[in-house]
Scaffold this motif. Sequence first.
Motif, PDB file in Angstrom:
ATOM      1  N   THR A   1       0.849  -1.187   0.000  1.00 33.27           N
ATOM      2  CA  THR A   1       0.000   0.000   0.000  1.00 33.27           C
ATOM      3  C   THR A   1       0.893   1.249   0.000  1.00 33.27           C
ATOM      4  O   THR A   1       2.063   1.184   0.336  1.00 33.27           O
ATOM      5  N   GLU A   2       0.304   2.366  -0.356  1.00 31.81           N
ATOM      6  CA  GLU A   2       1.028   3.623  -0.368  1.00 31.81           C
ATOM      7  C   GLU A   2       1.409   3.998   1.057  1.00 31.81           C
ATOM      8  O   GLU A   2       0.607   3.881   1.970  1.00 31.81           O
ATOM      9  N   SER A   3       2.640   4.437   1.220  1.00 31.48           N
ATOM     10  CA  SER A   3       3.093   4.728   2.580  1.00 31.48           C
ATOM     11  C   SER A   3       3.318   6.213   2.818  1.00 31.48           C
ATOM     12  O   SER A   3       2.466   6.890   3.372  1.00 31.48           O
ATOM     13  N   SER A   4       4.472   6.709   2.408  1.00 31.74           N
ATOM     14  CA  SER A   4       4.759   8.117   2.677  1.00 31.74           C
ATOM     15  C   SER A   4       5.448   8.743   1.479  1.00 31.74           C
ATOM     16  O   SER A   4       5.756   8.075   0.501  1.00 31.74           O
ATOM     17  N   LYS A   5       5.721  10.017   1.584  1.00 33.69           N
ATOM     18  CA  LYS A   5       6.409  10.722   0.501  1.00 33.69           C
ATOM     19  C   LYS A   5       7.870  10.334   0.463  1.00 33.69           C
ATOM     20  O   LYS A   5       8.505  10.160   1.502  1.00 33.69           O
ATOM     21  N   CYS A   6       8.398  10.206  -0.739  1.00 31.48           N
ATOM     22  CA  CYS A   6       9.815   9.903  -0.915  1.00 31.48           C
ATOM     23  C   CYS A   6      10.656  11.061  -0.393  1.00 31.48           C
ATOM     24  O   CYS A   6      10.277  12.215  -0.537  1.00 31.48           O
TER      25      CYS A   6
ATOM     26  N   GLY B   1       7.983  11.750  -5.440  1.00 31.24           N
ATOM     27  CA  GLY B   1       7.154  10.556  -5.613  1.00 31.24           C
ATOM     28  C   GLY B   1       6.603  10.023  -4.306  1.00 31.24           C
ATOM     29  O   GLY B   1       6.886  10.538  -3.227  1.00 31.24           O
ATOM     30  N   MET B   2       5.795   8.971  -4.435  1.00 27.98           N
ATOM     31  CA  MET B   2       5.252   8.318  -3.249  1.00 27.98           C
ATOM     32  C   MET B   2       5.903   6.947  -3.100  1.00 27.98           C
ATOM     33  O   MET B   2       6.270   6.305  -4.079  1.00 27.98           O
ATOM     34  N   THR B   3       6.008   6.496  -1.858  1.00 29.77           N
ATOM     35  CA  THR B   3       6.587   5.177  -1.625  1.00 29.77           C
ATOM     36  C   THR B   3       5.485   4.157  -1.332  1.00 29.77           C
ATOM     37  O   THR B   3       4.457   4.491  -0.750  1.00 29.77           O
ATOM     38  N   ASN B   4       5.739   2.940  -1.788  1.00 35.94           N
ATOM     39  CA  ASN B   4       4.866   1.808  -1.469  1.00 35.94           C
ATOM     40  C   ASN B   4       5.585   0.904  -0.489  1.00 35.94           C
ATOM     41  O   ASN B   4       6.810   0.811  -0.507  1.00 35.94           O
ATOM     42  N   ILE B   5       4.838   0.217   0.321  1.00 35.42           N
ATOM     43  CA  ILE B   5       5.458  -0.729   1.249  1.00 35.42           C
ATOM     44  C   ILE B   5       5.817  -1.996   0.483  1.00 35.42           C
ATOM     45  O   ILE B   5       4.965  -2.691  -0.054  1.00 35.42           O
TER      46      ILE B   5
END
Length: 60
Positions: A36-41, A46-50
């Motif tokens: 799932t989407e986690s936090s901002k890079c 970009g966005m980080t995924n777990i």
Amino acid sequence: MMFSKKKITTAYTVEKCTKCGMLRKRKFAEGDVLFTESSKCTSCDGMTNIEKIFGETIEQ
Ligand SMILES: [Zn+2]
């Protein structure tokens, strides 16, 4: 004391940026769900995924 050694298991979460691919390891937080989407890079916008959740056992 019966046990002289203590085993401590710590859970970690690995986040992967979907944009630049940067991996970041941090301590597991409640509510973390795999893929799932986690936090901002931290290095791009970009966005980080777990990517991975794992536990490490340390003997003390
Ligand atoms: Zn990034």
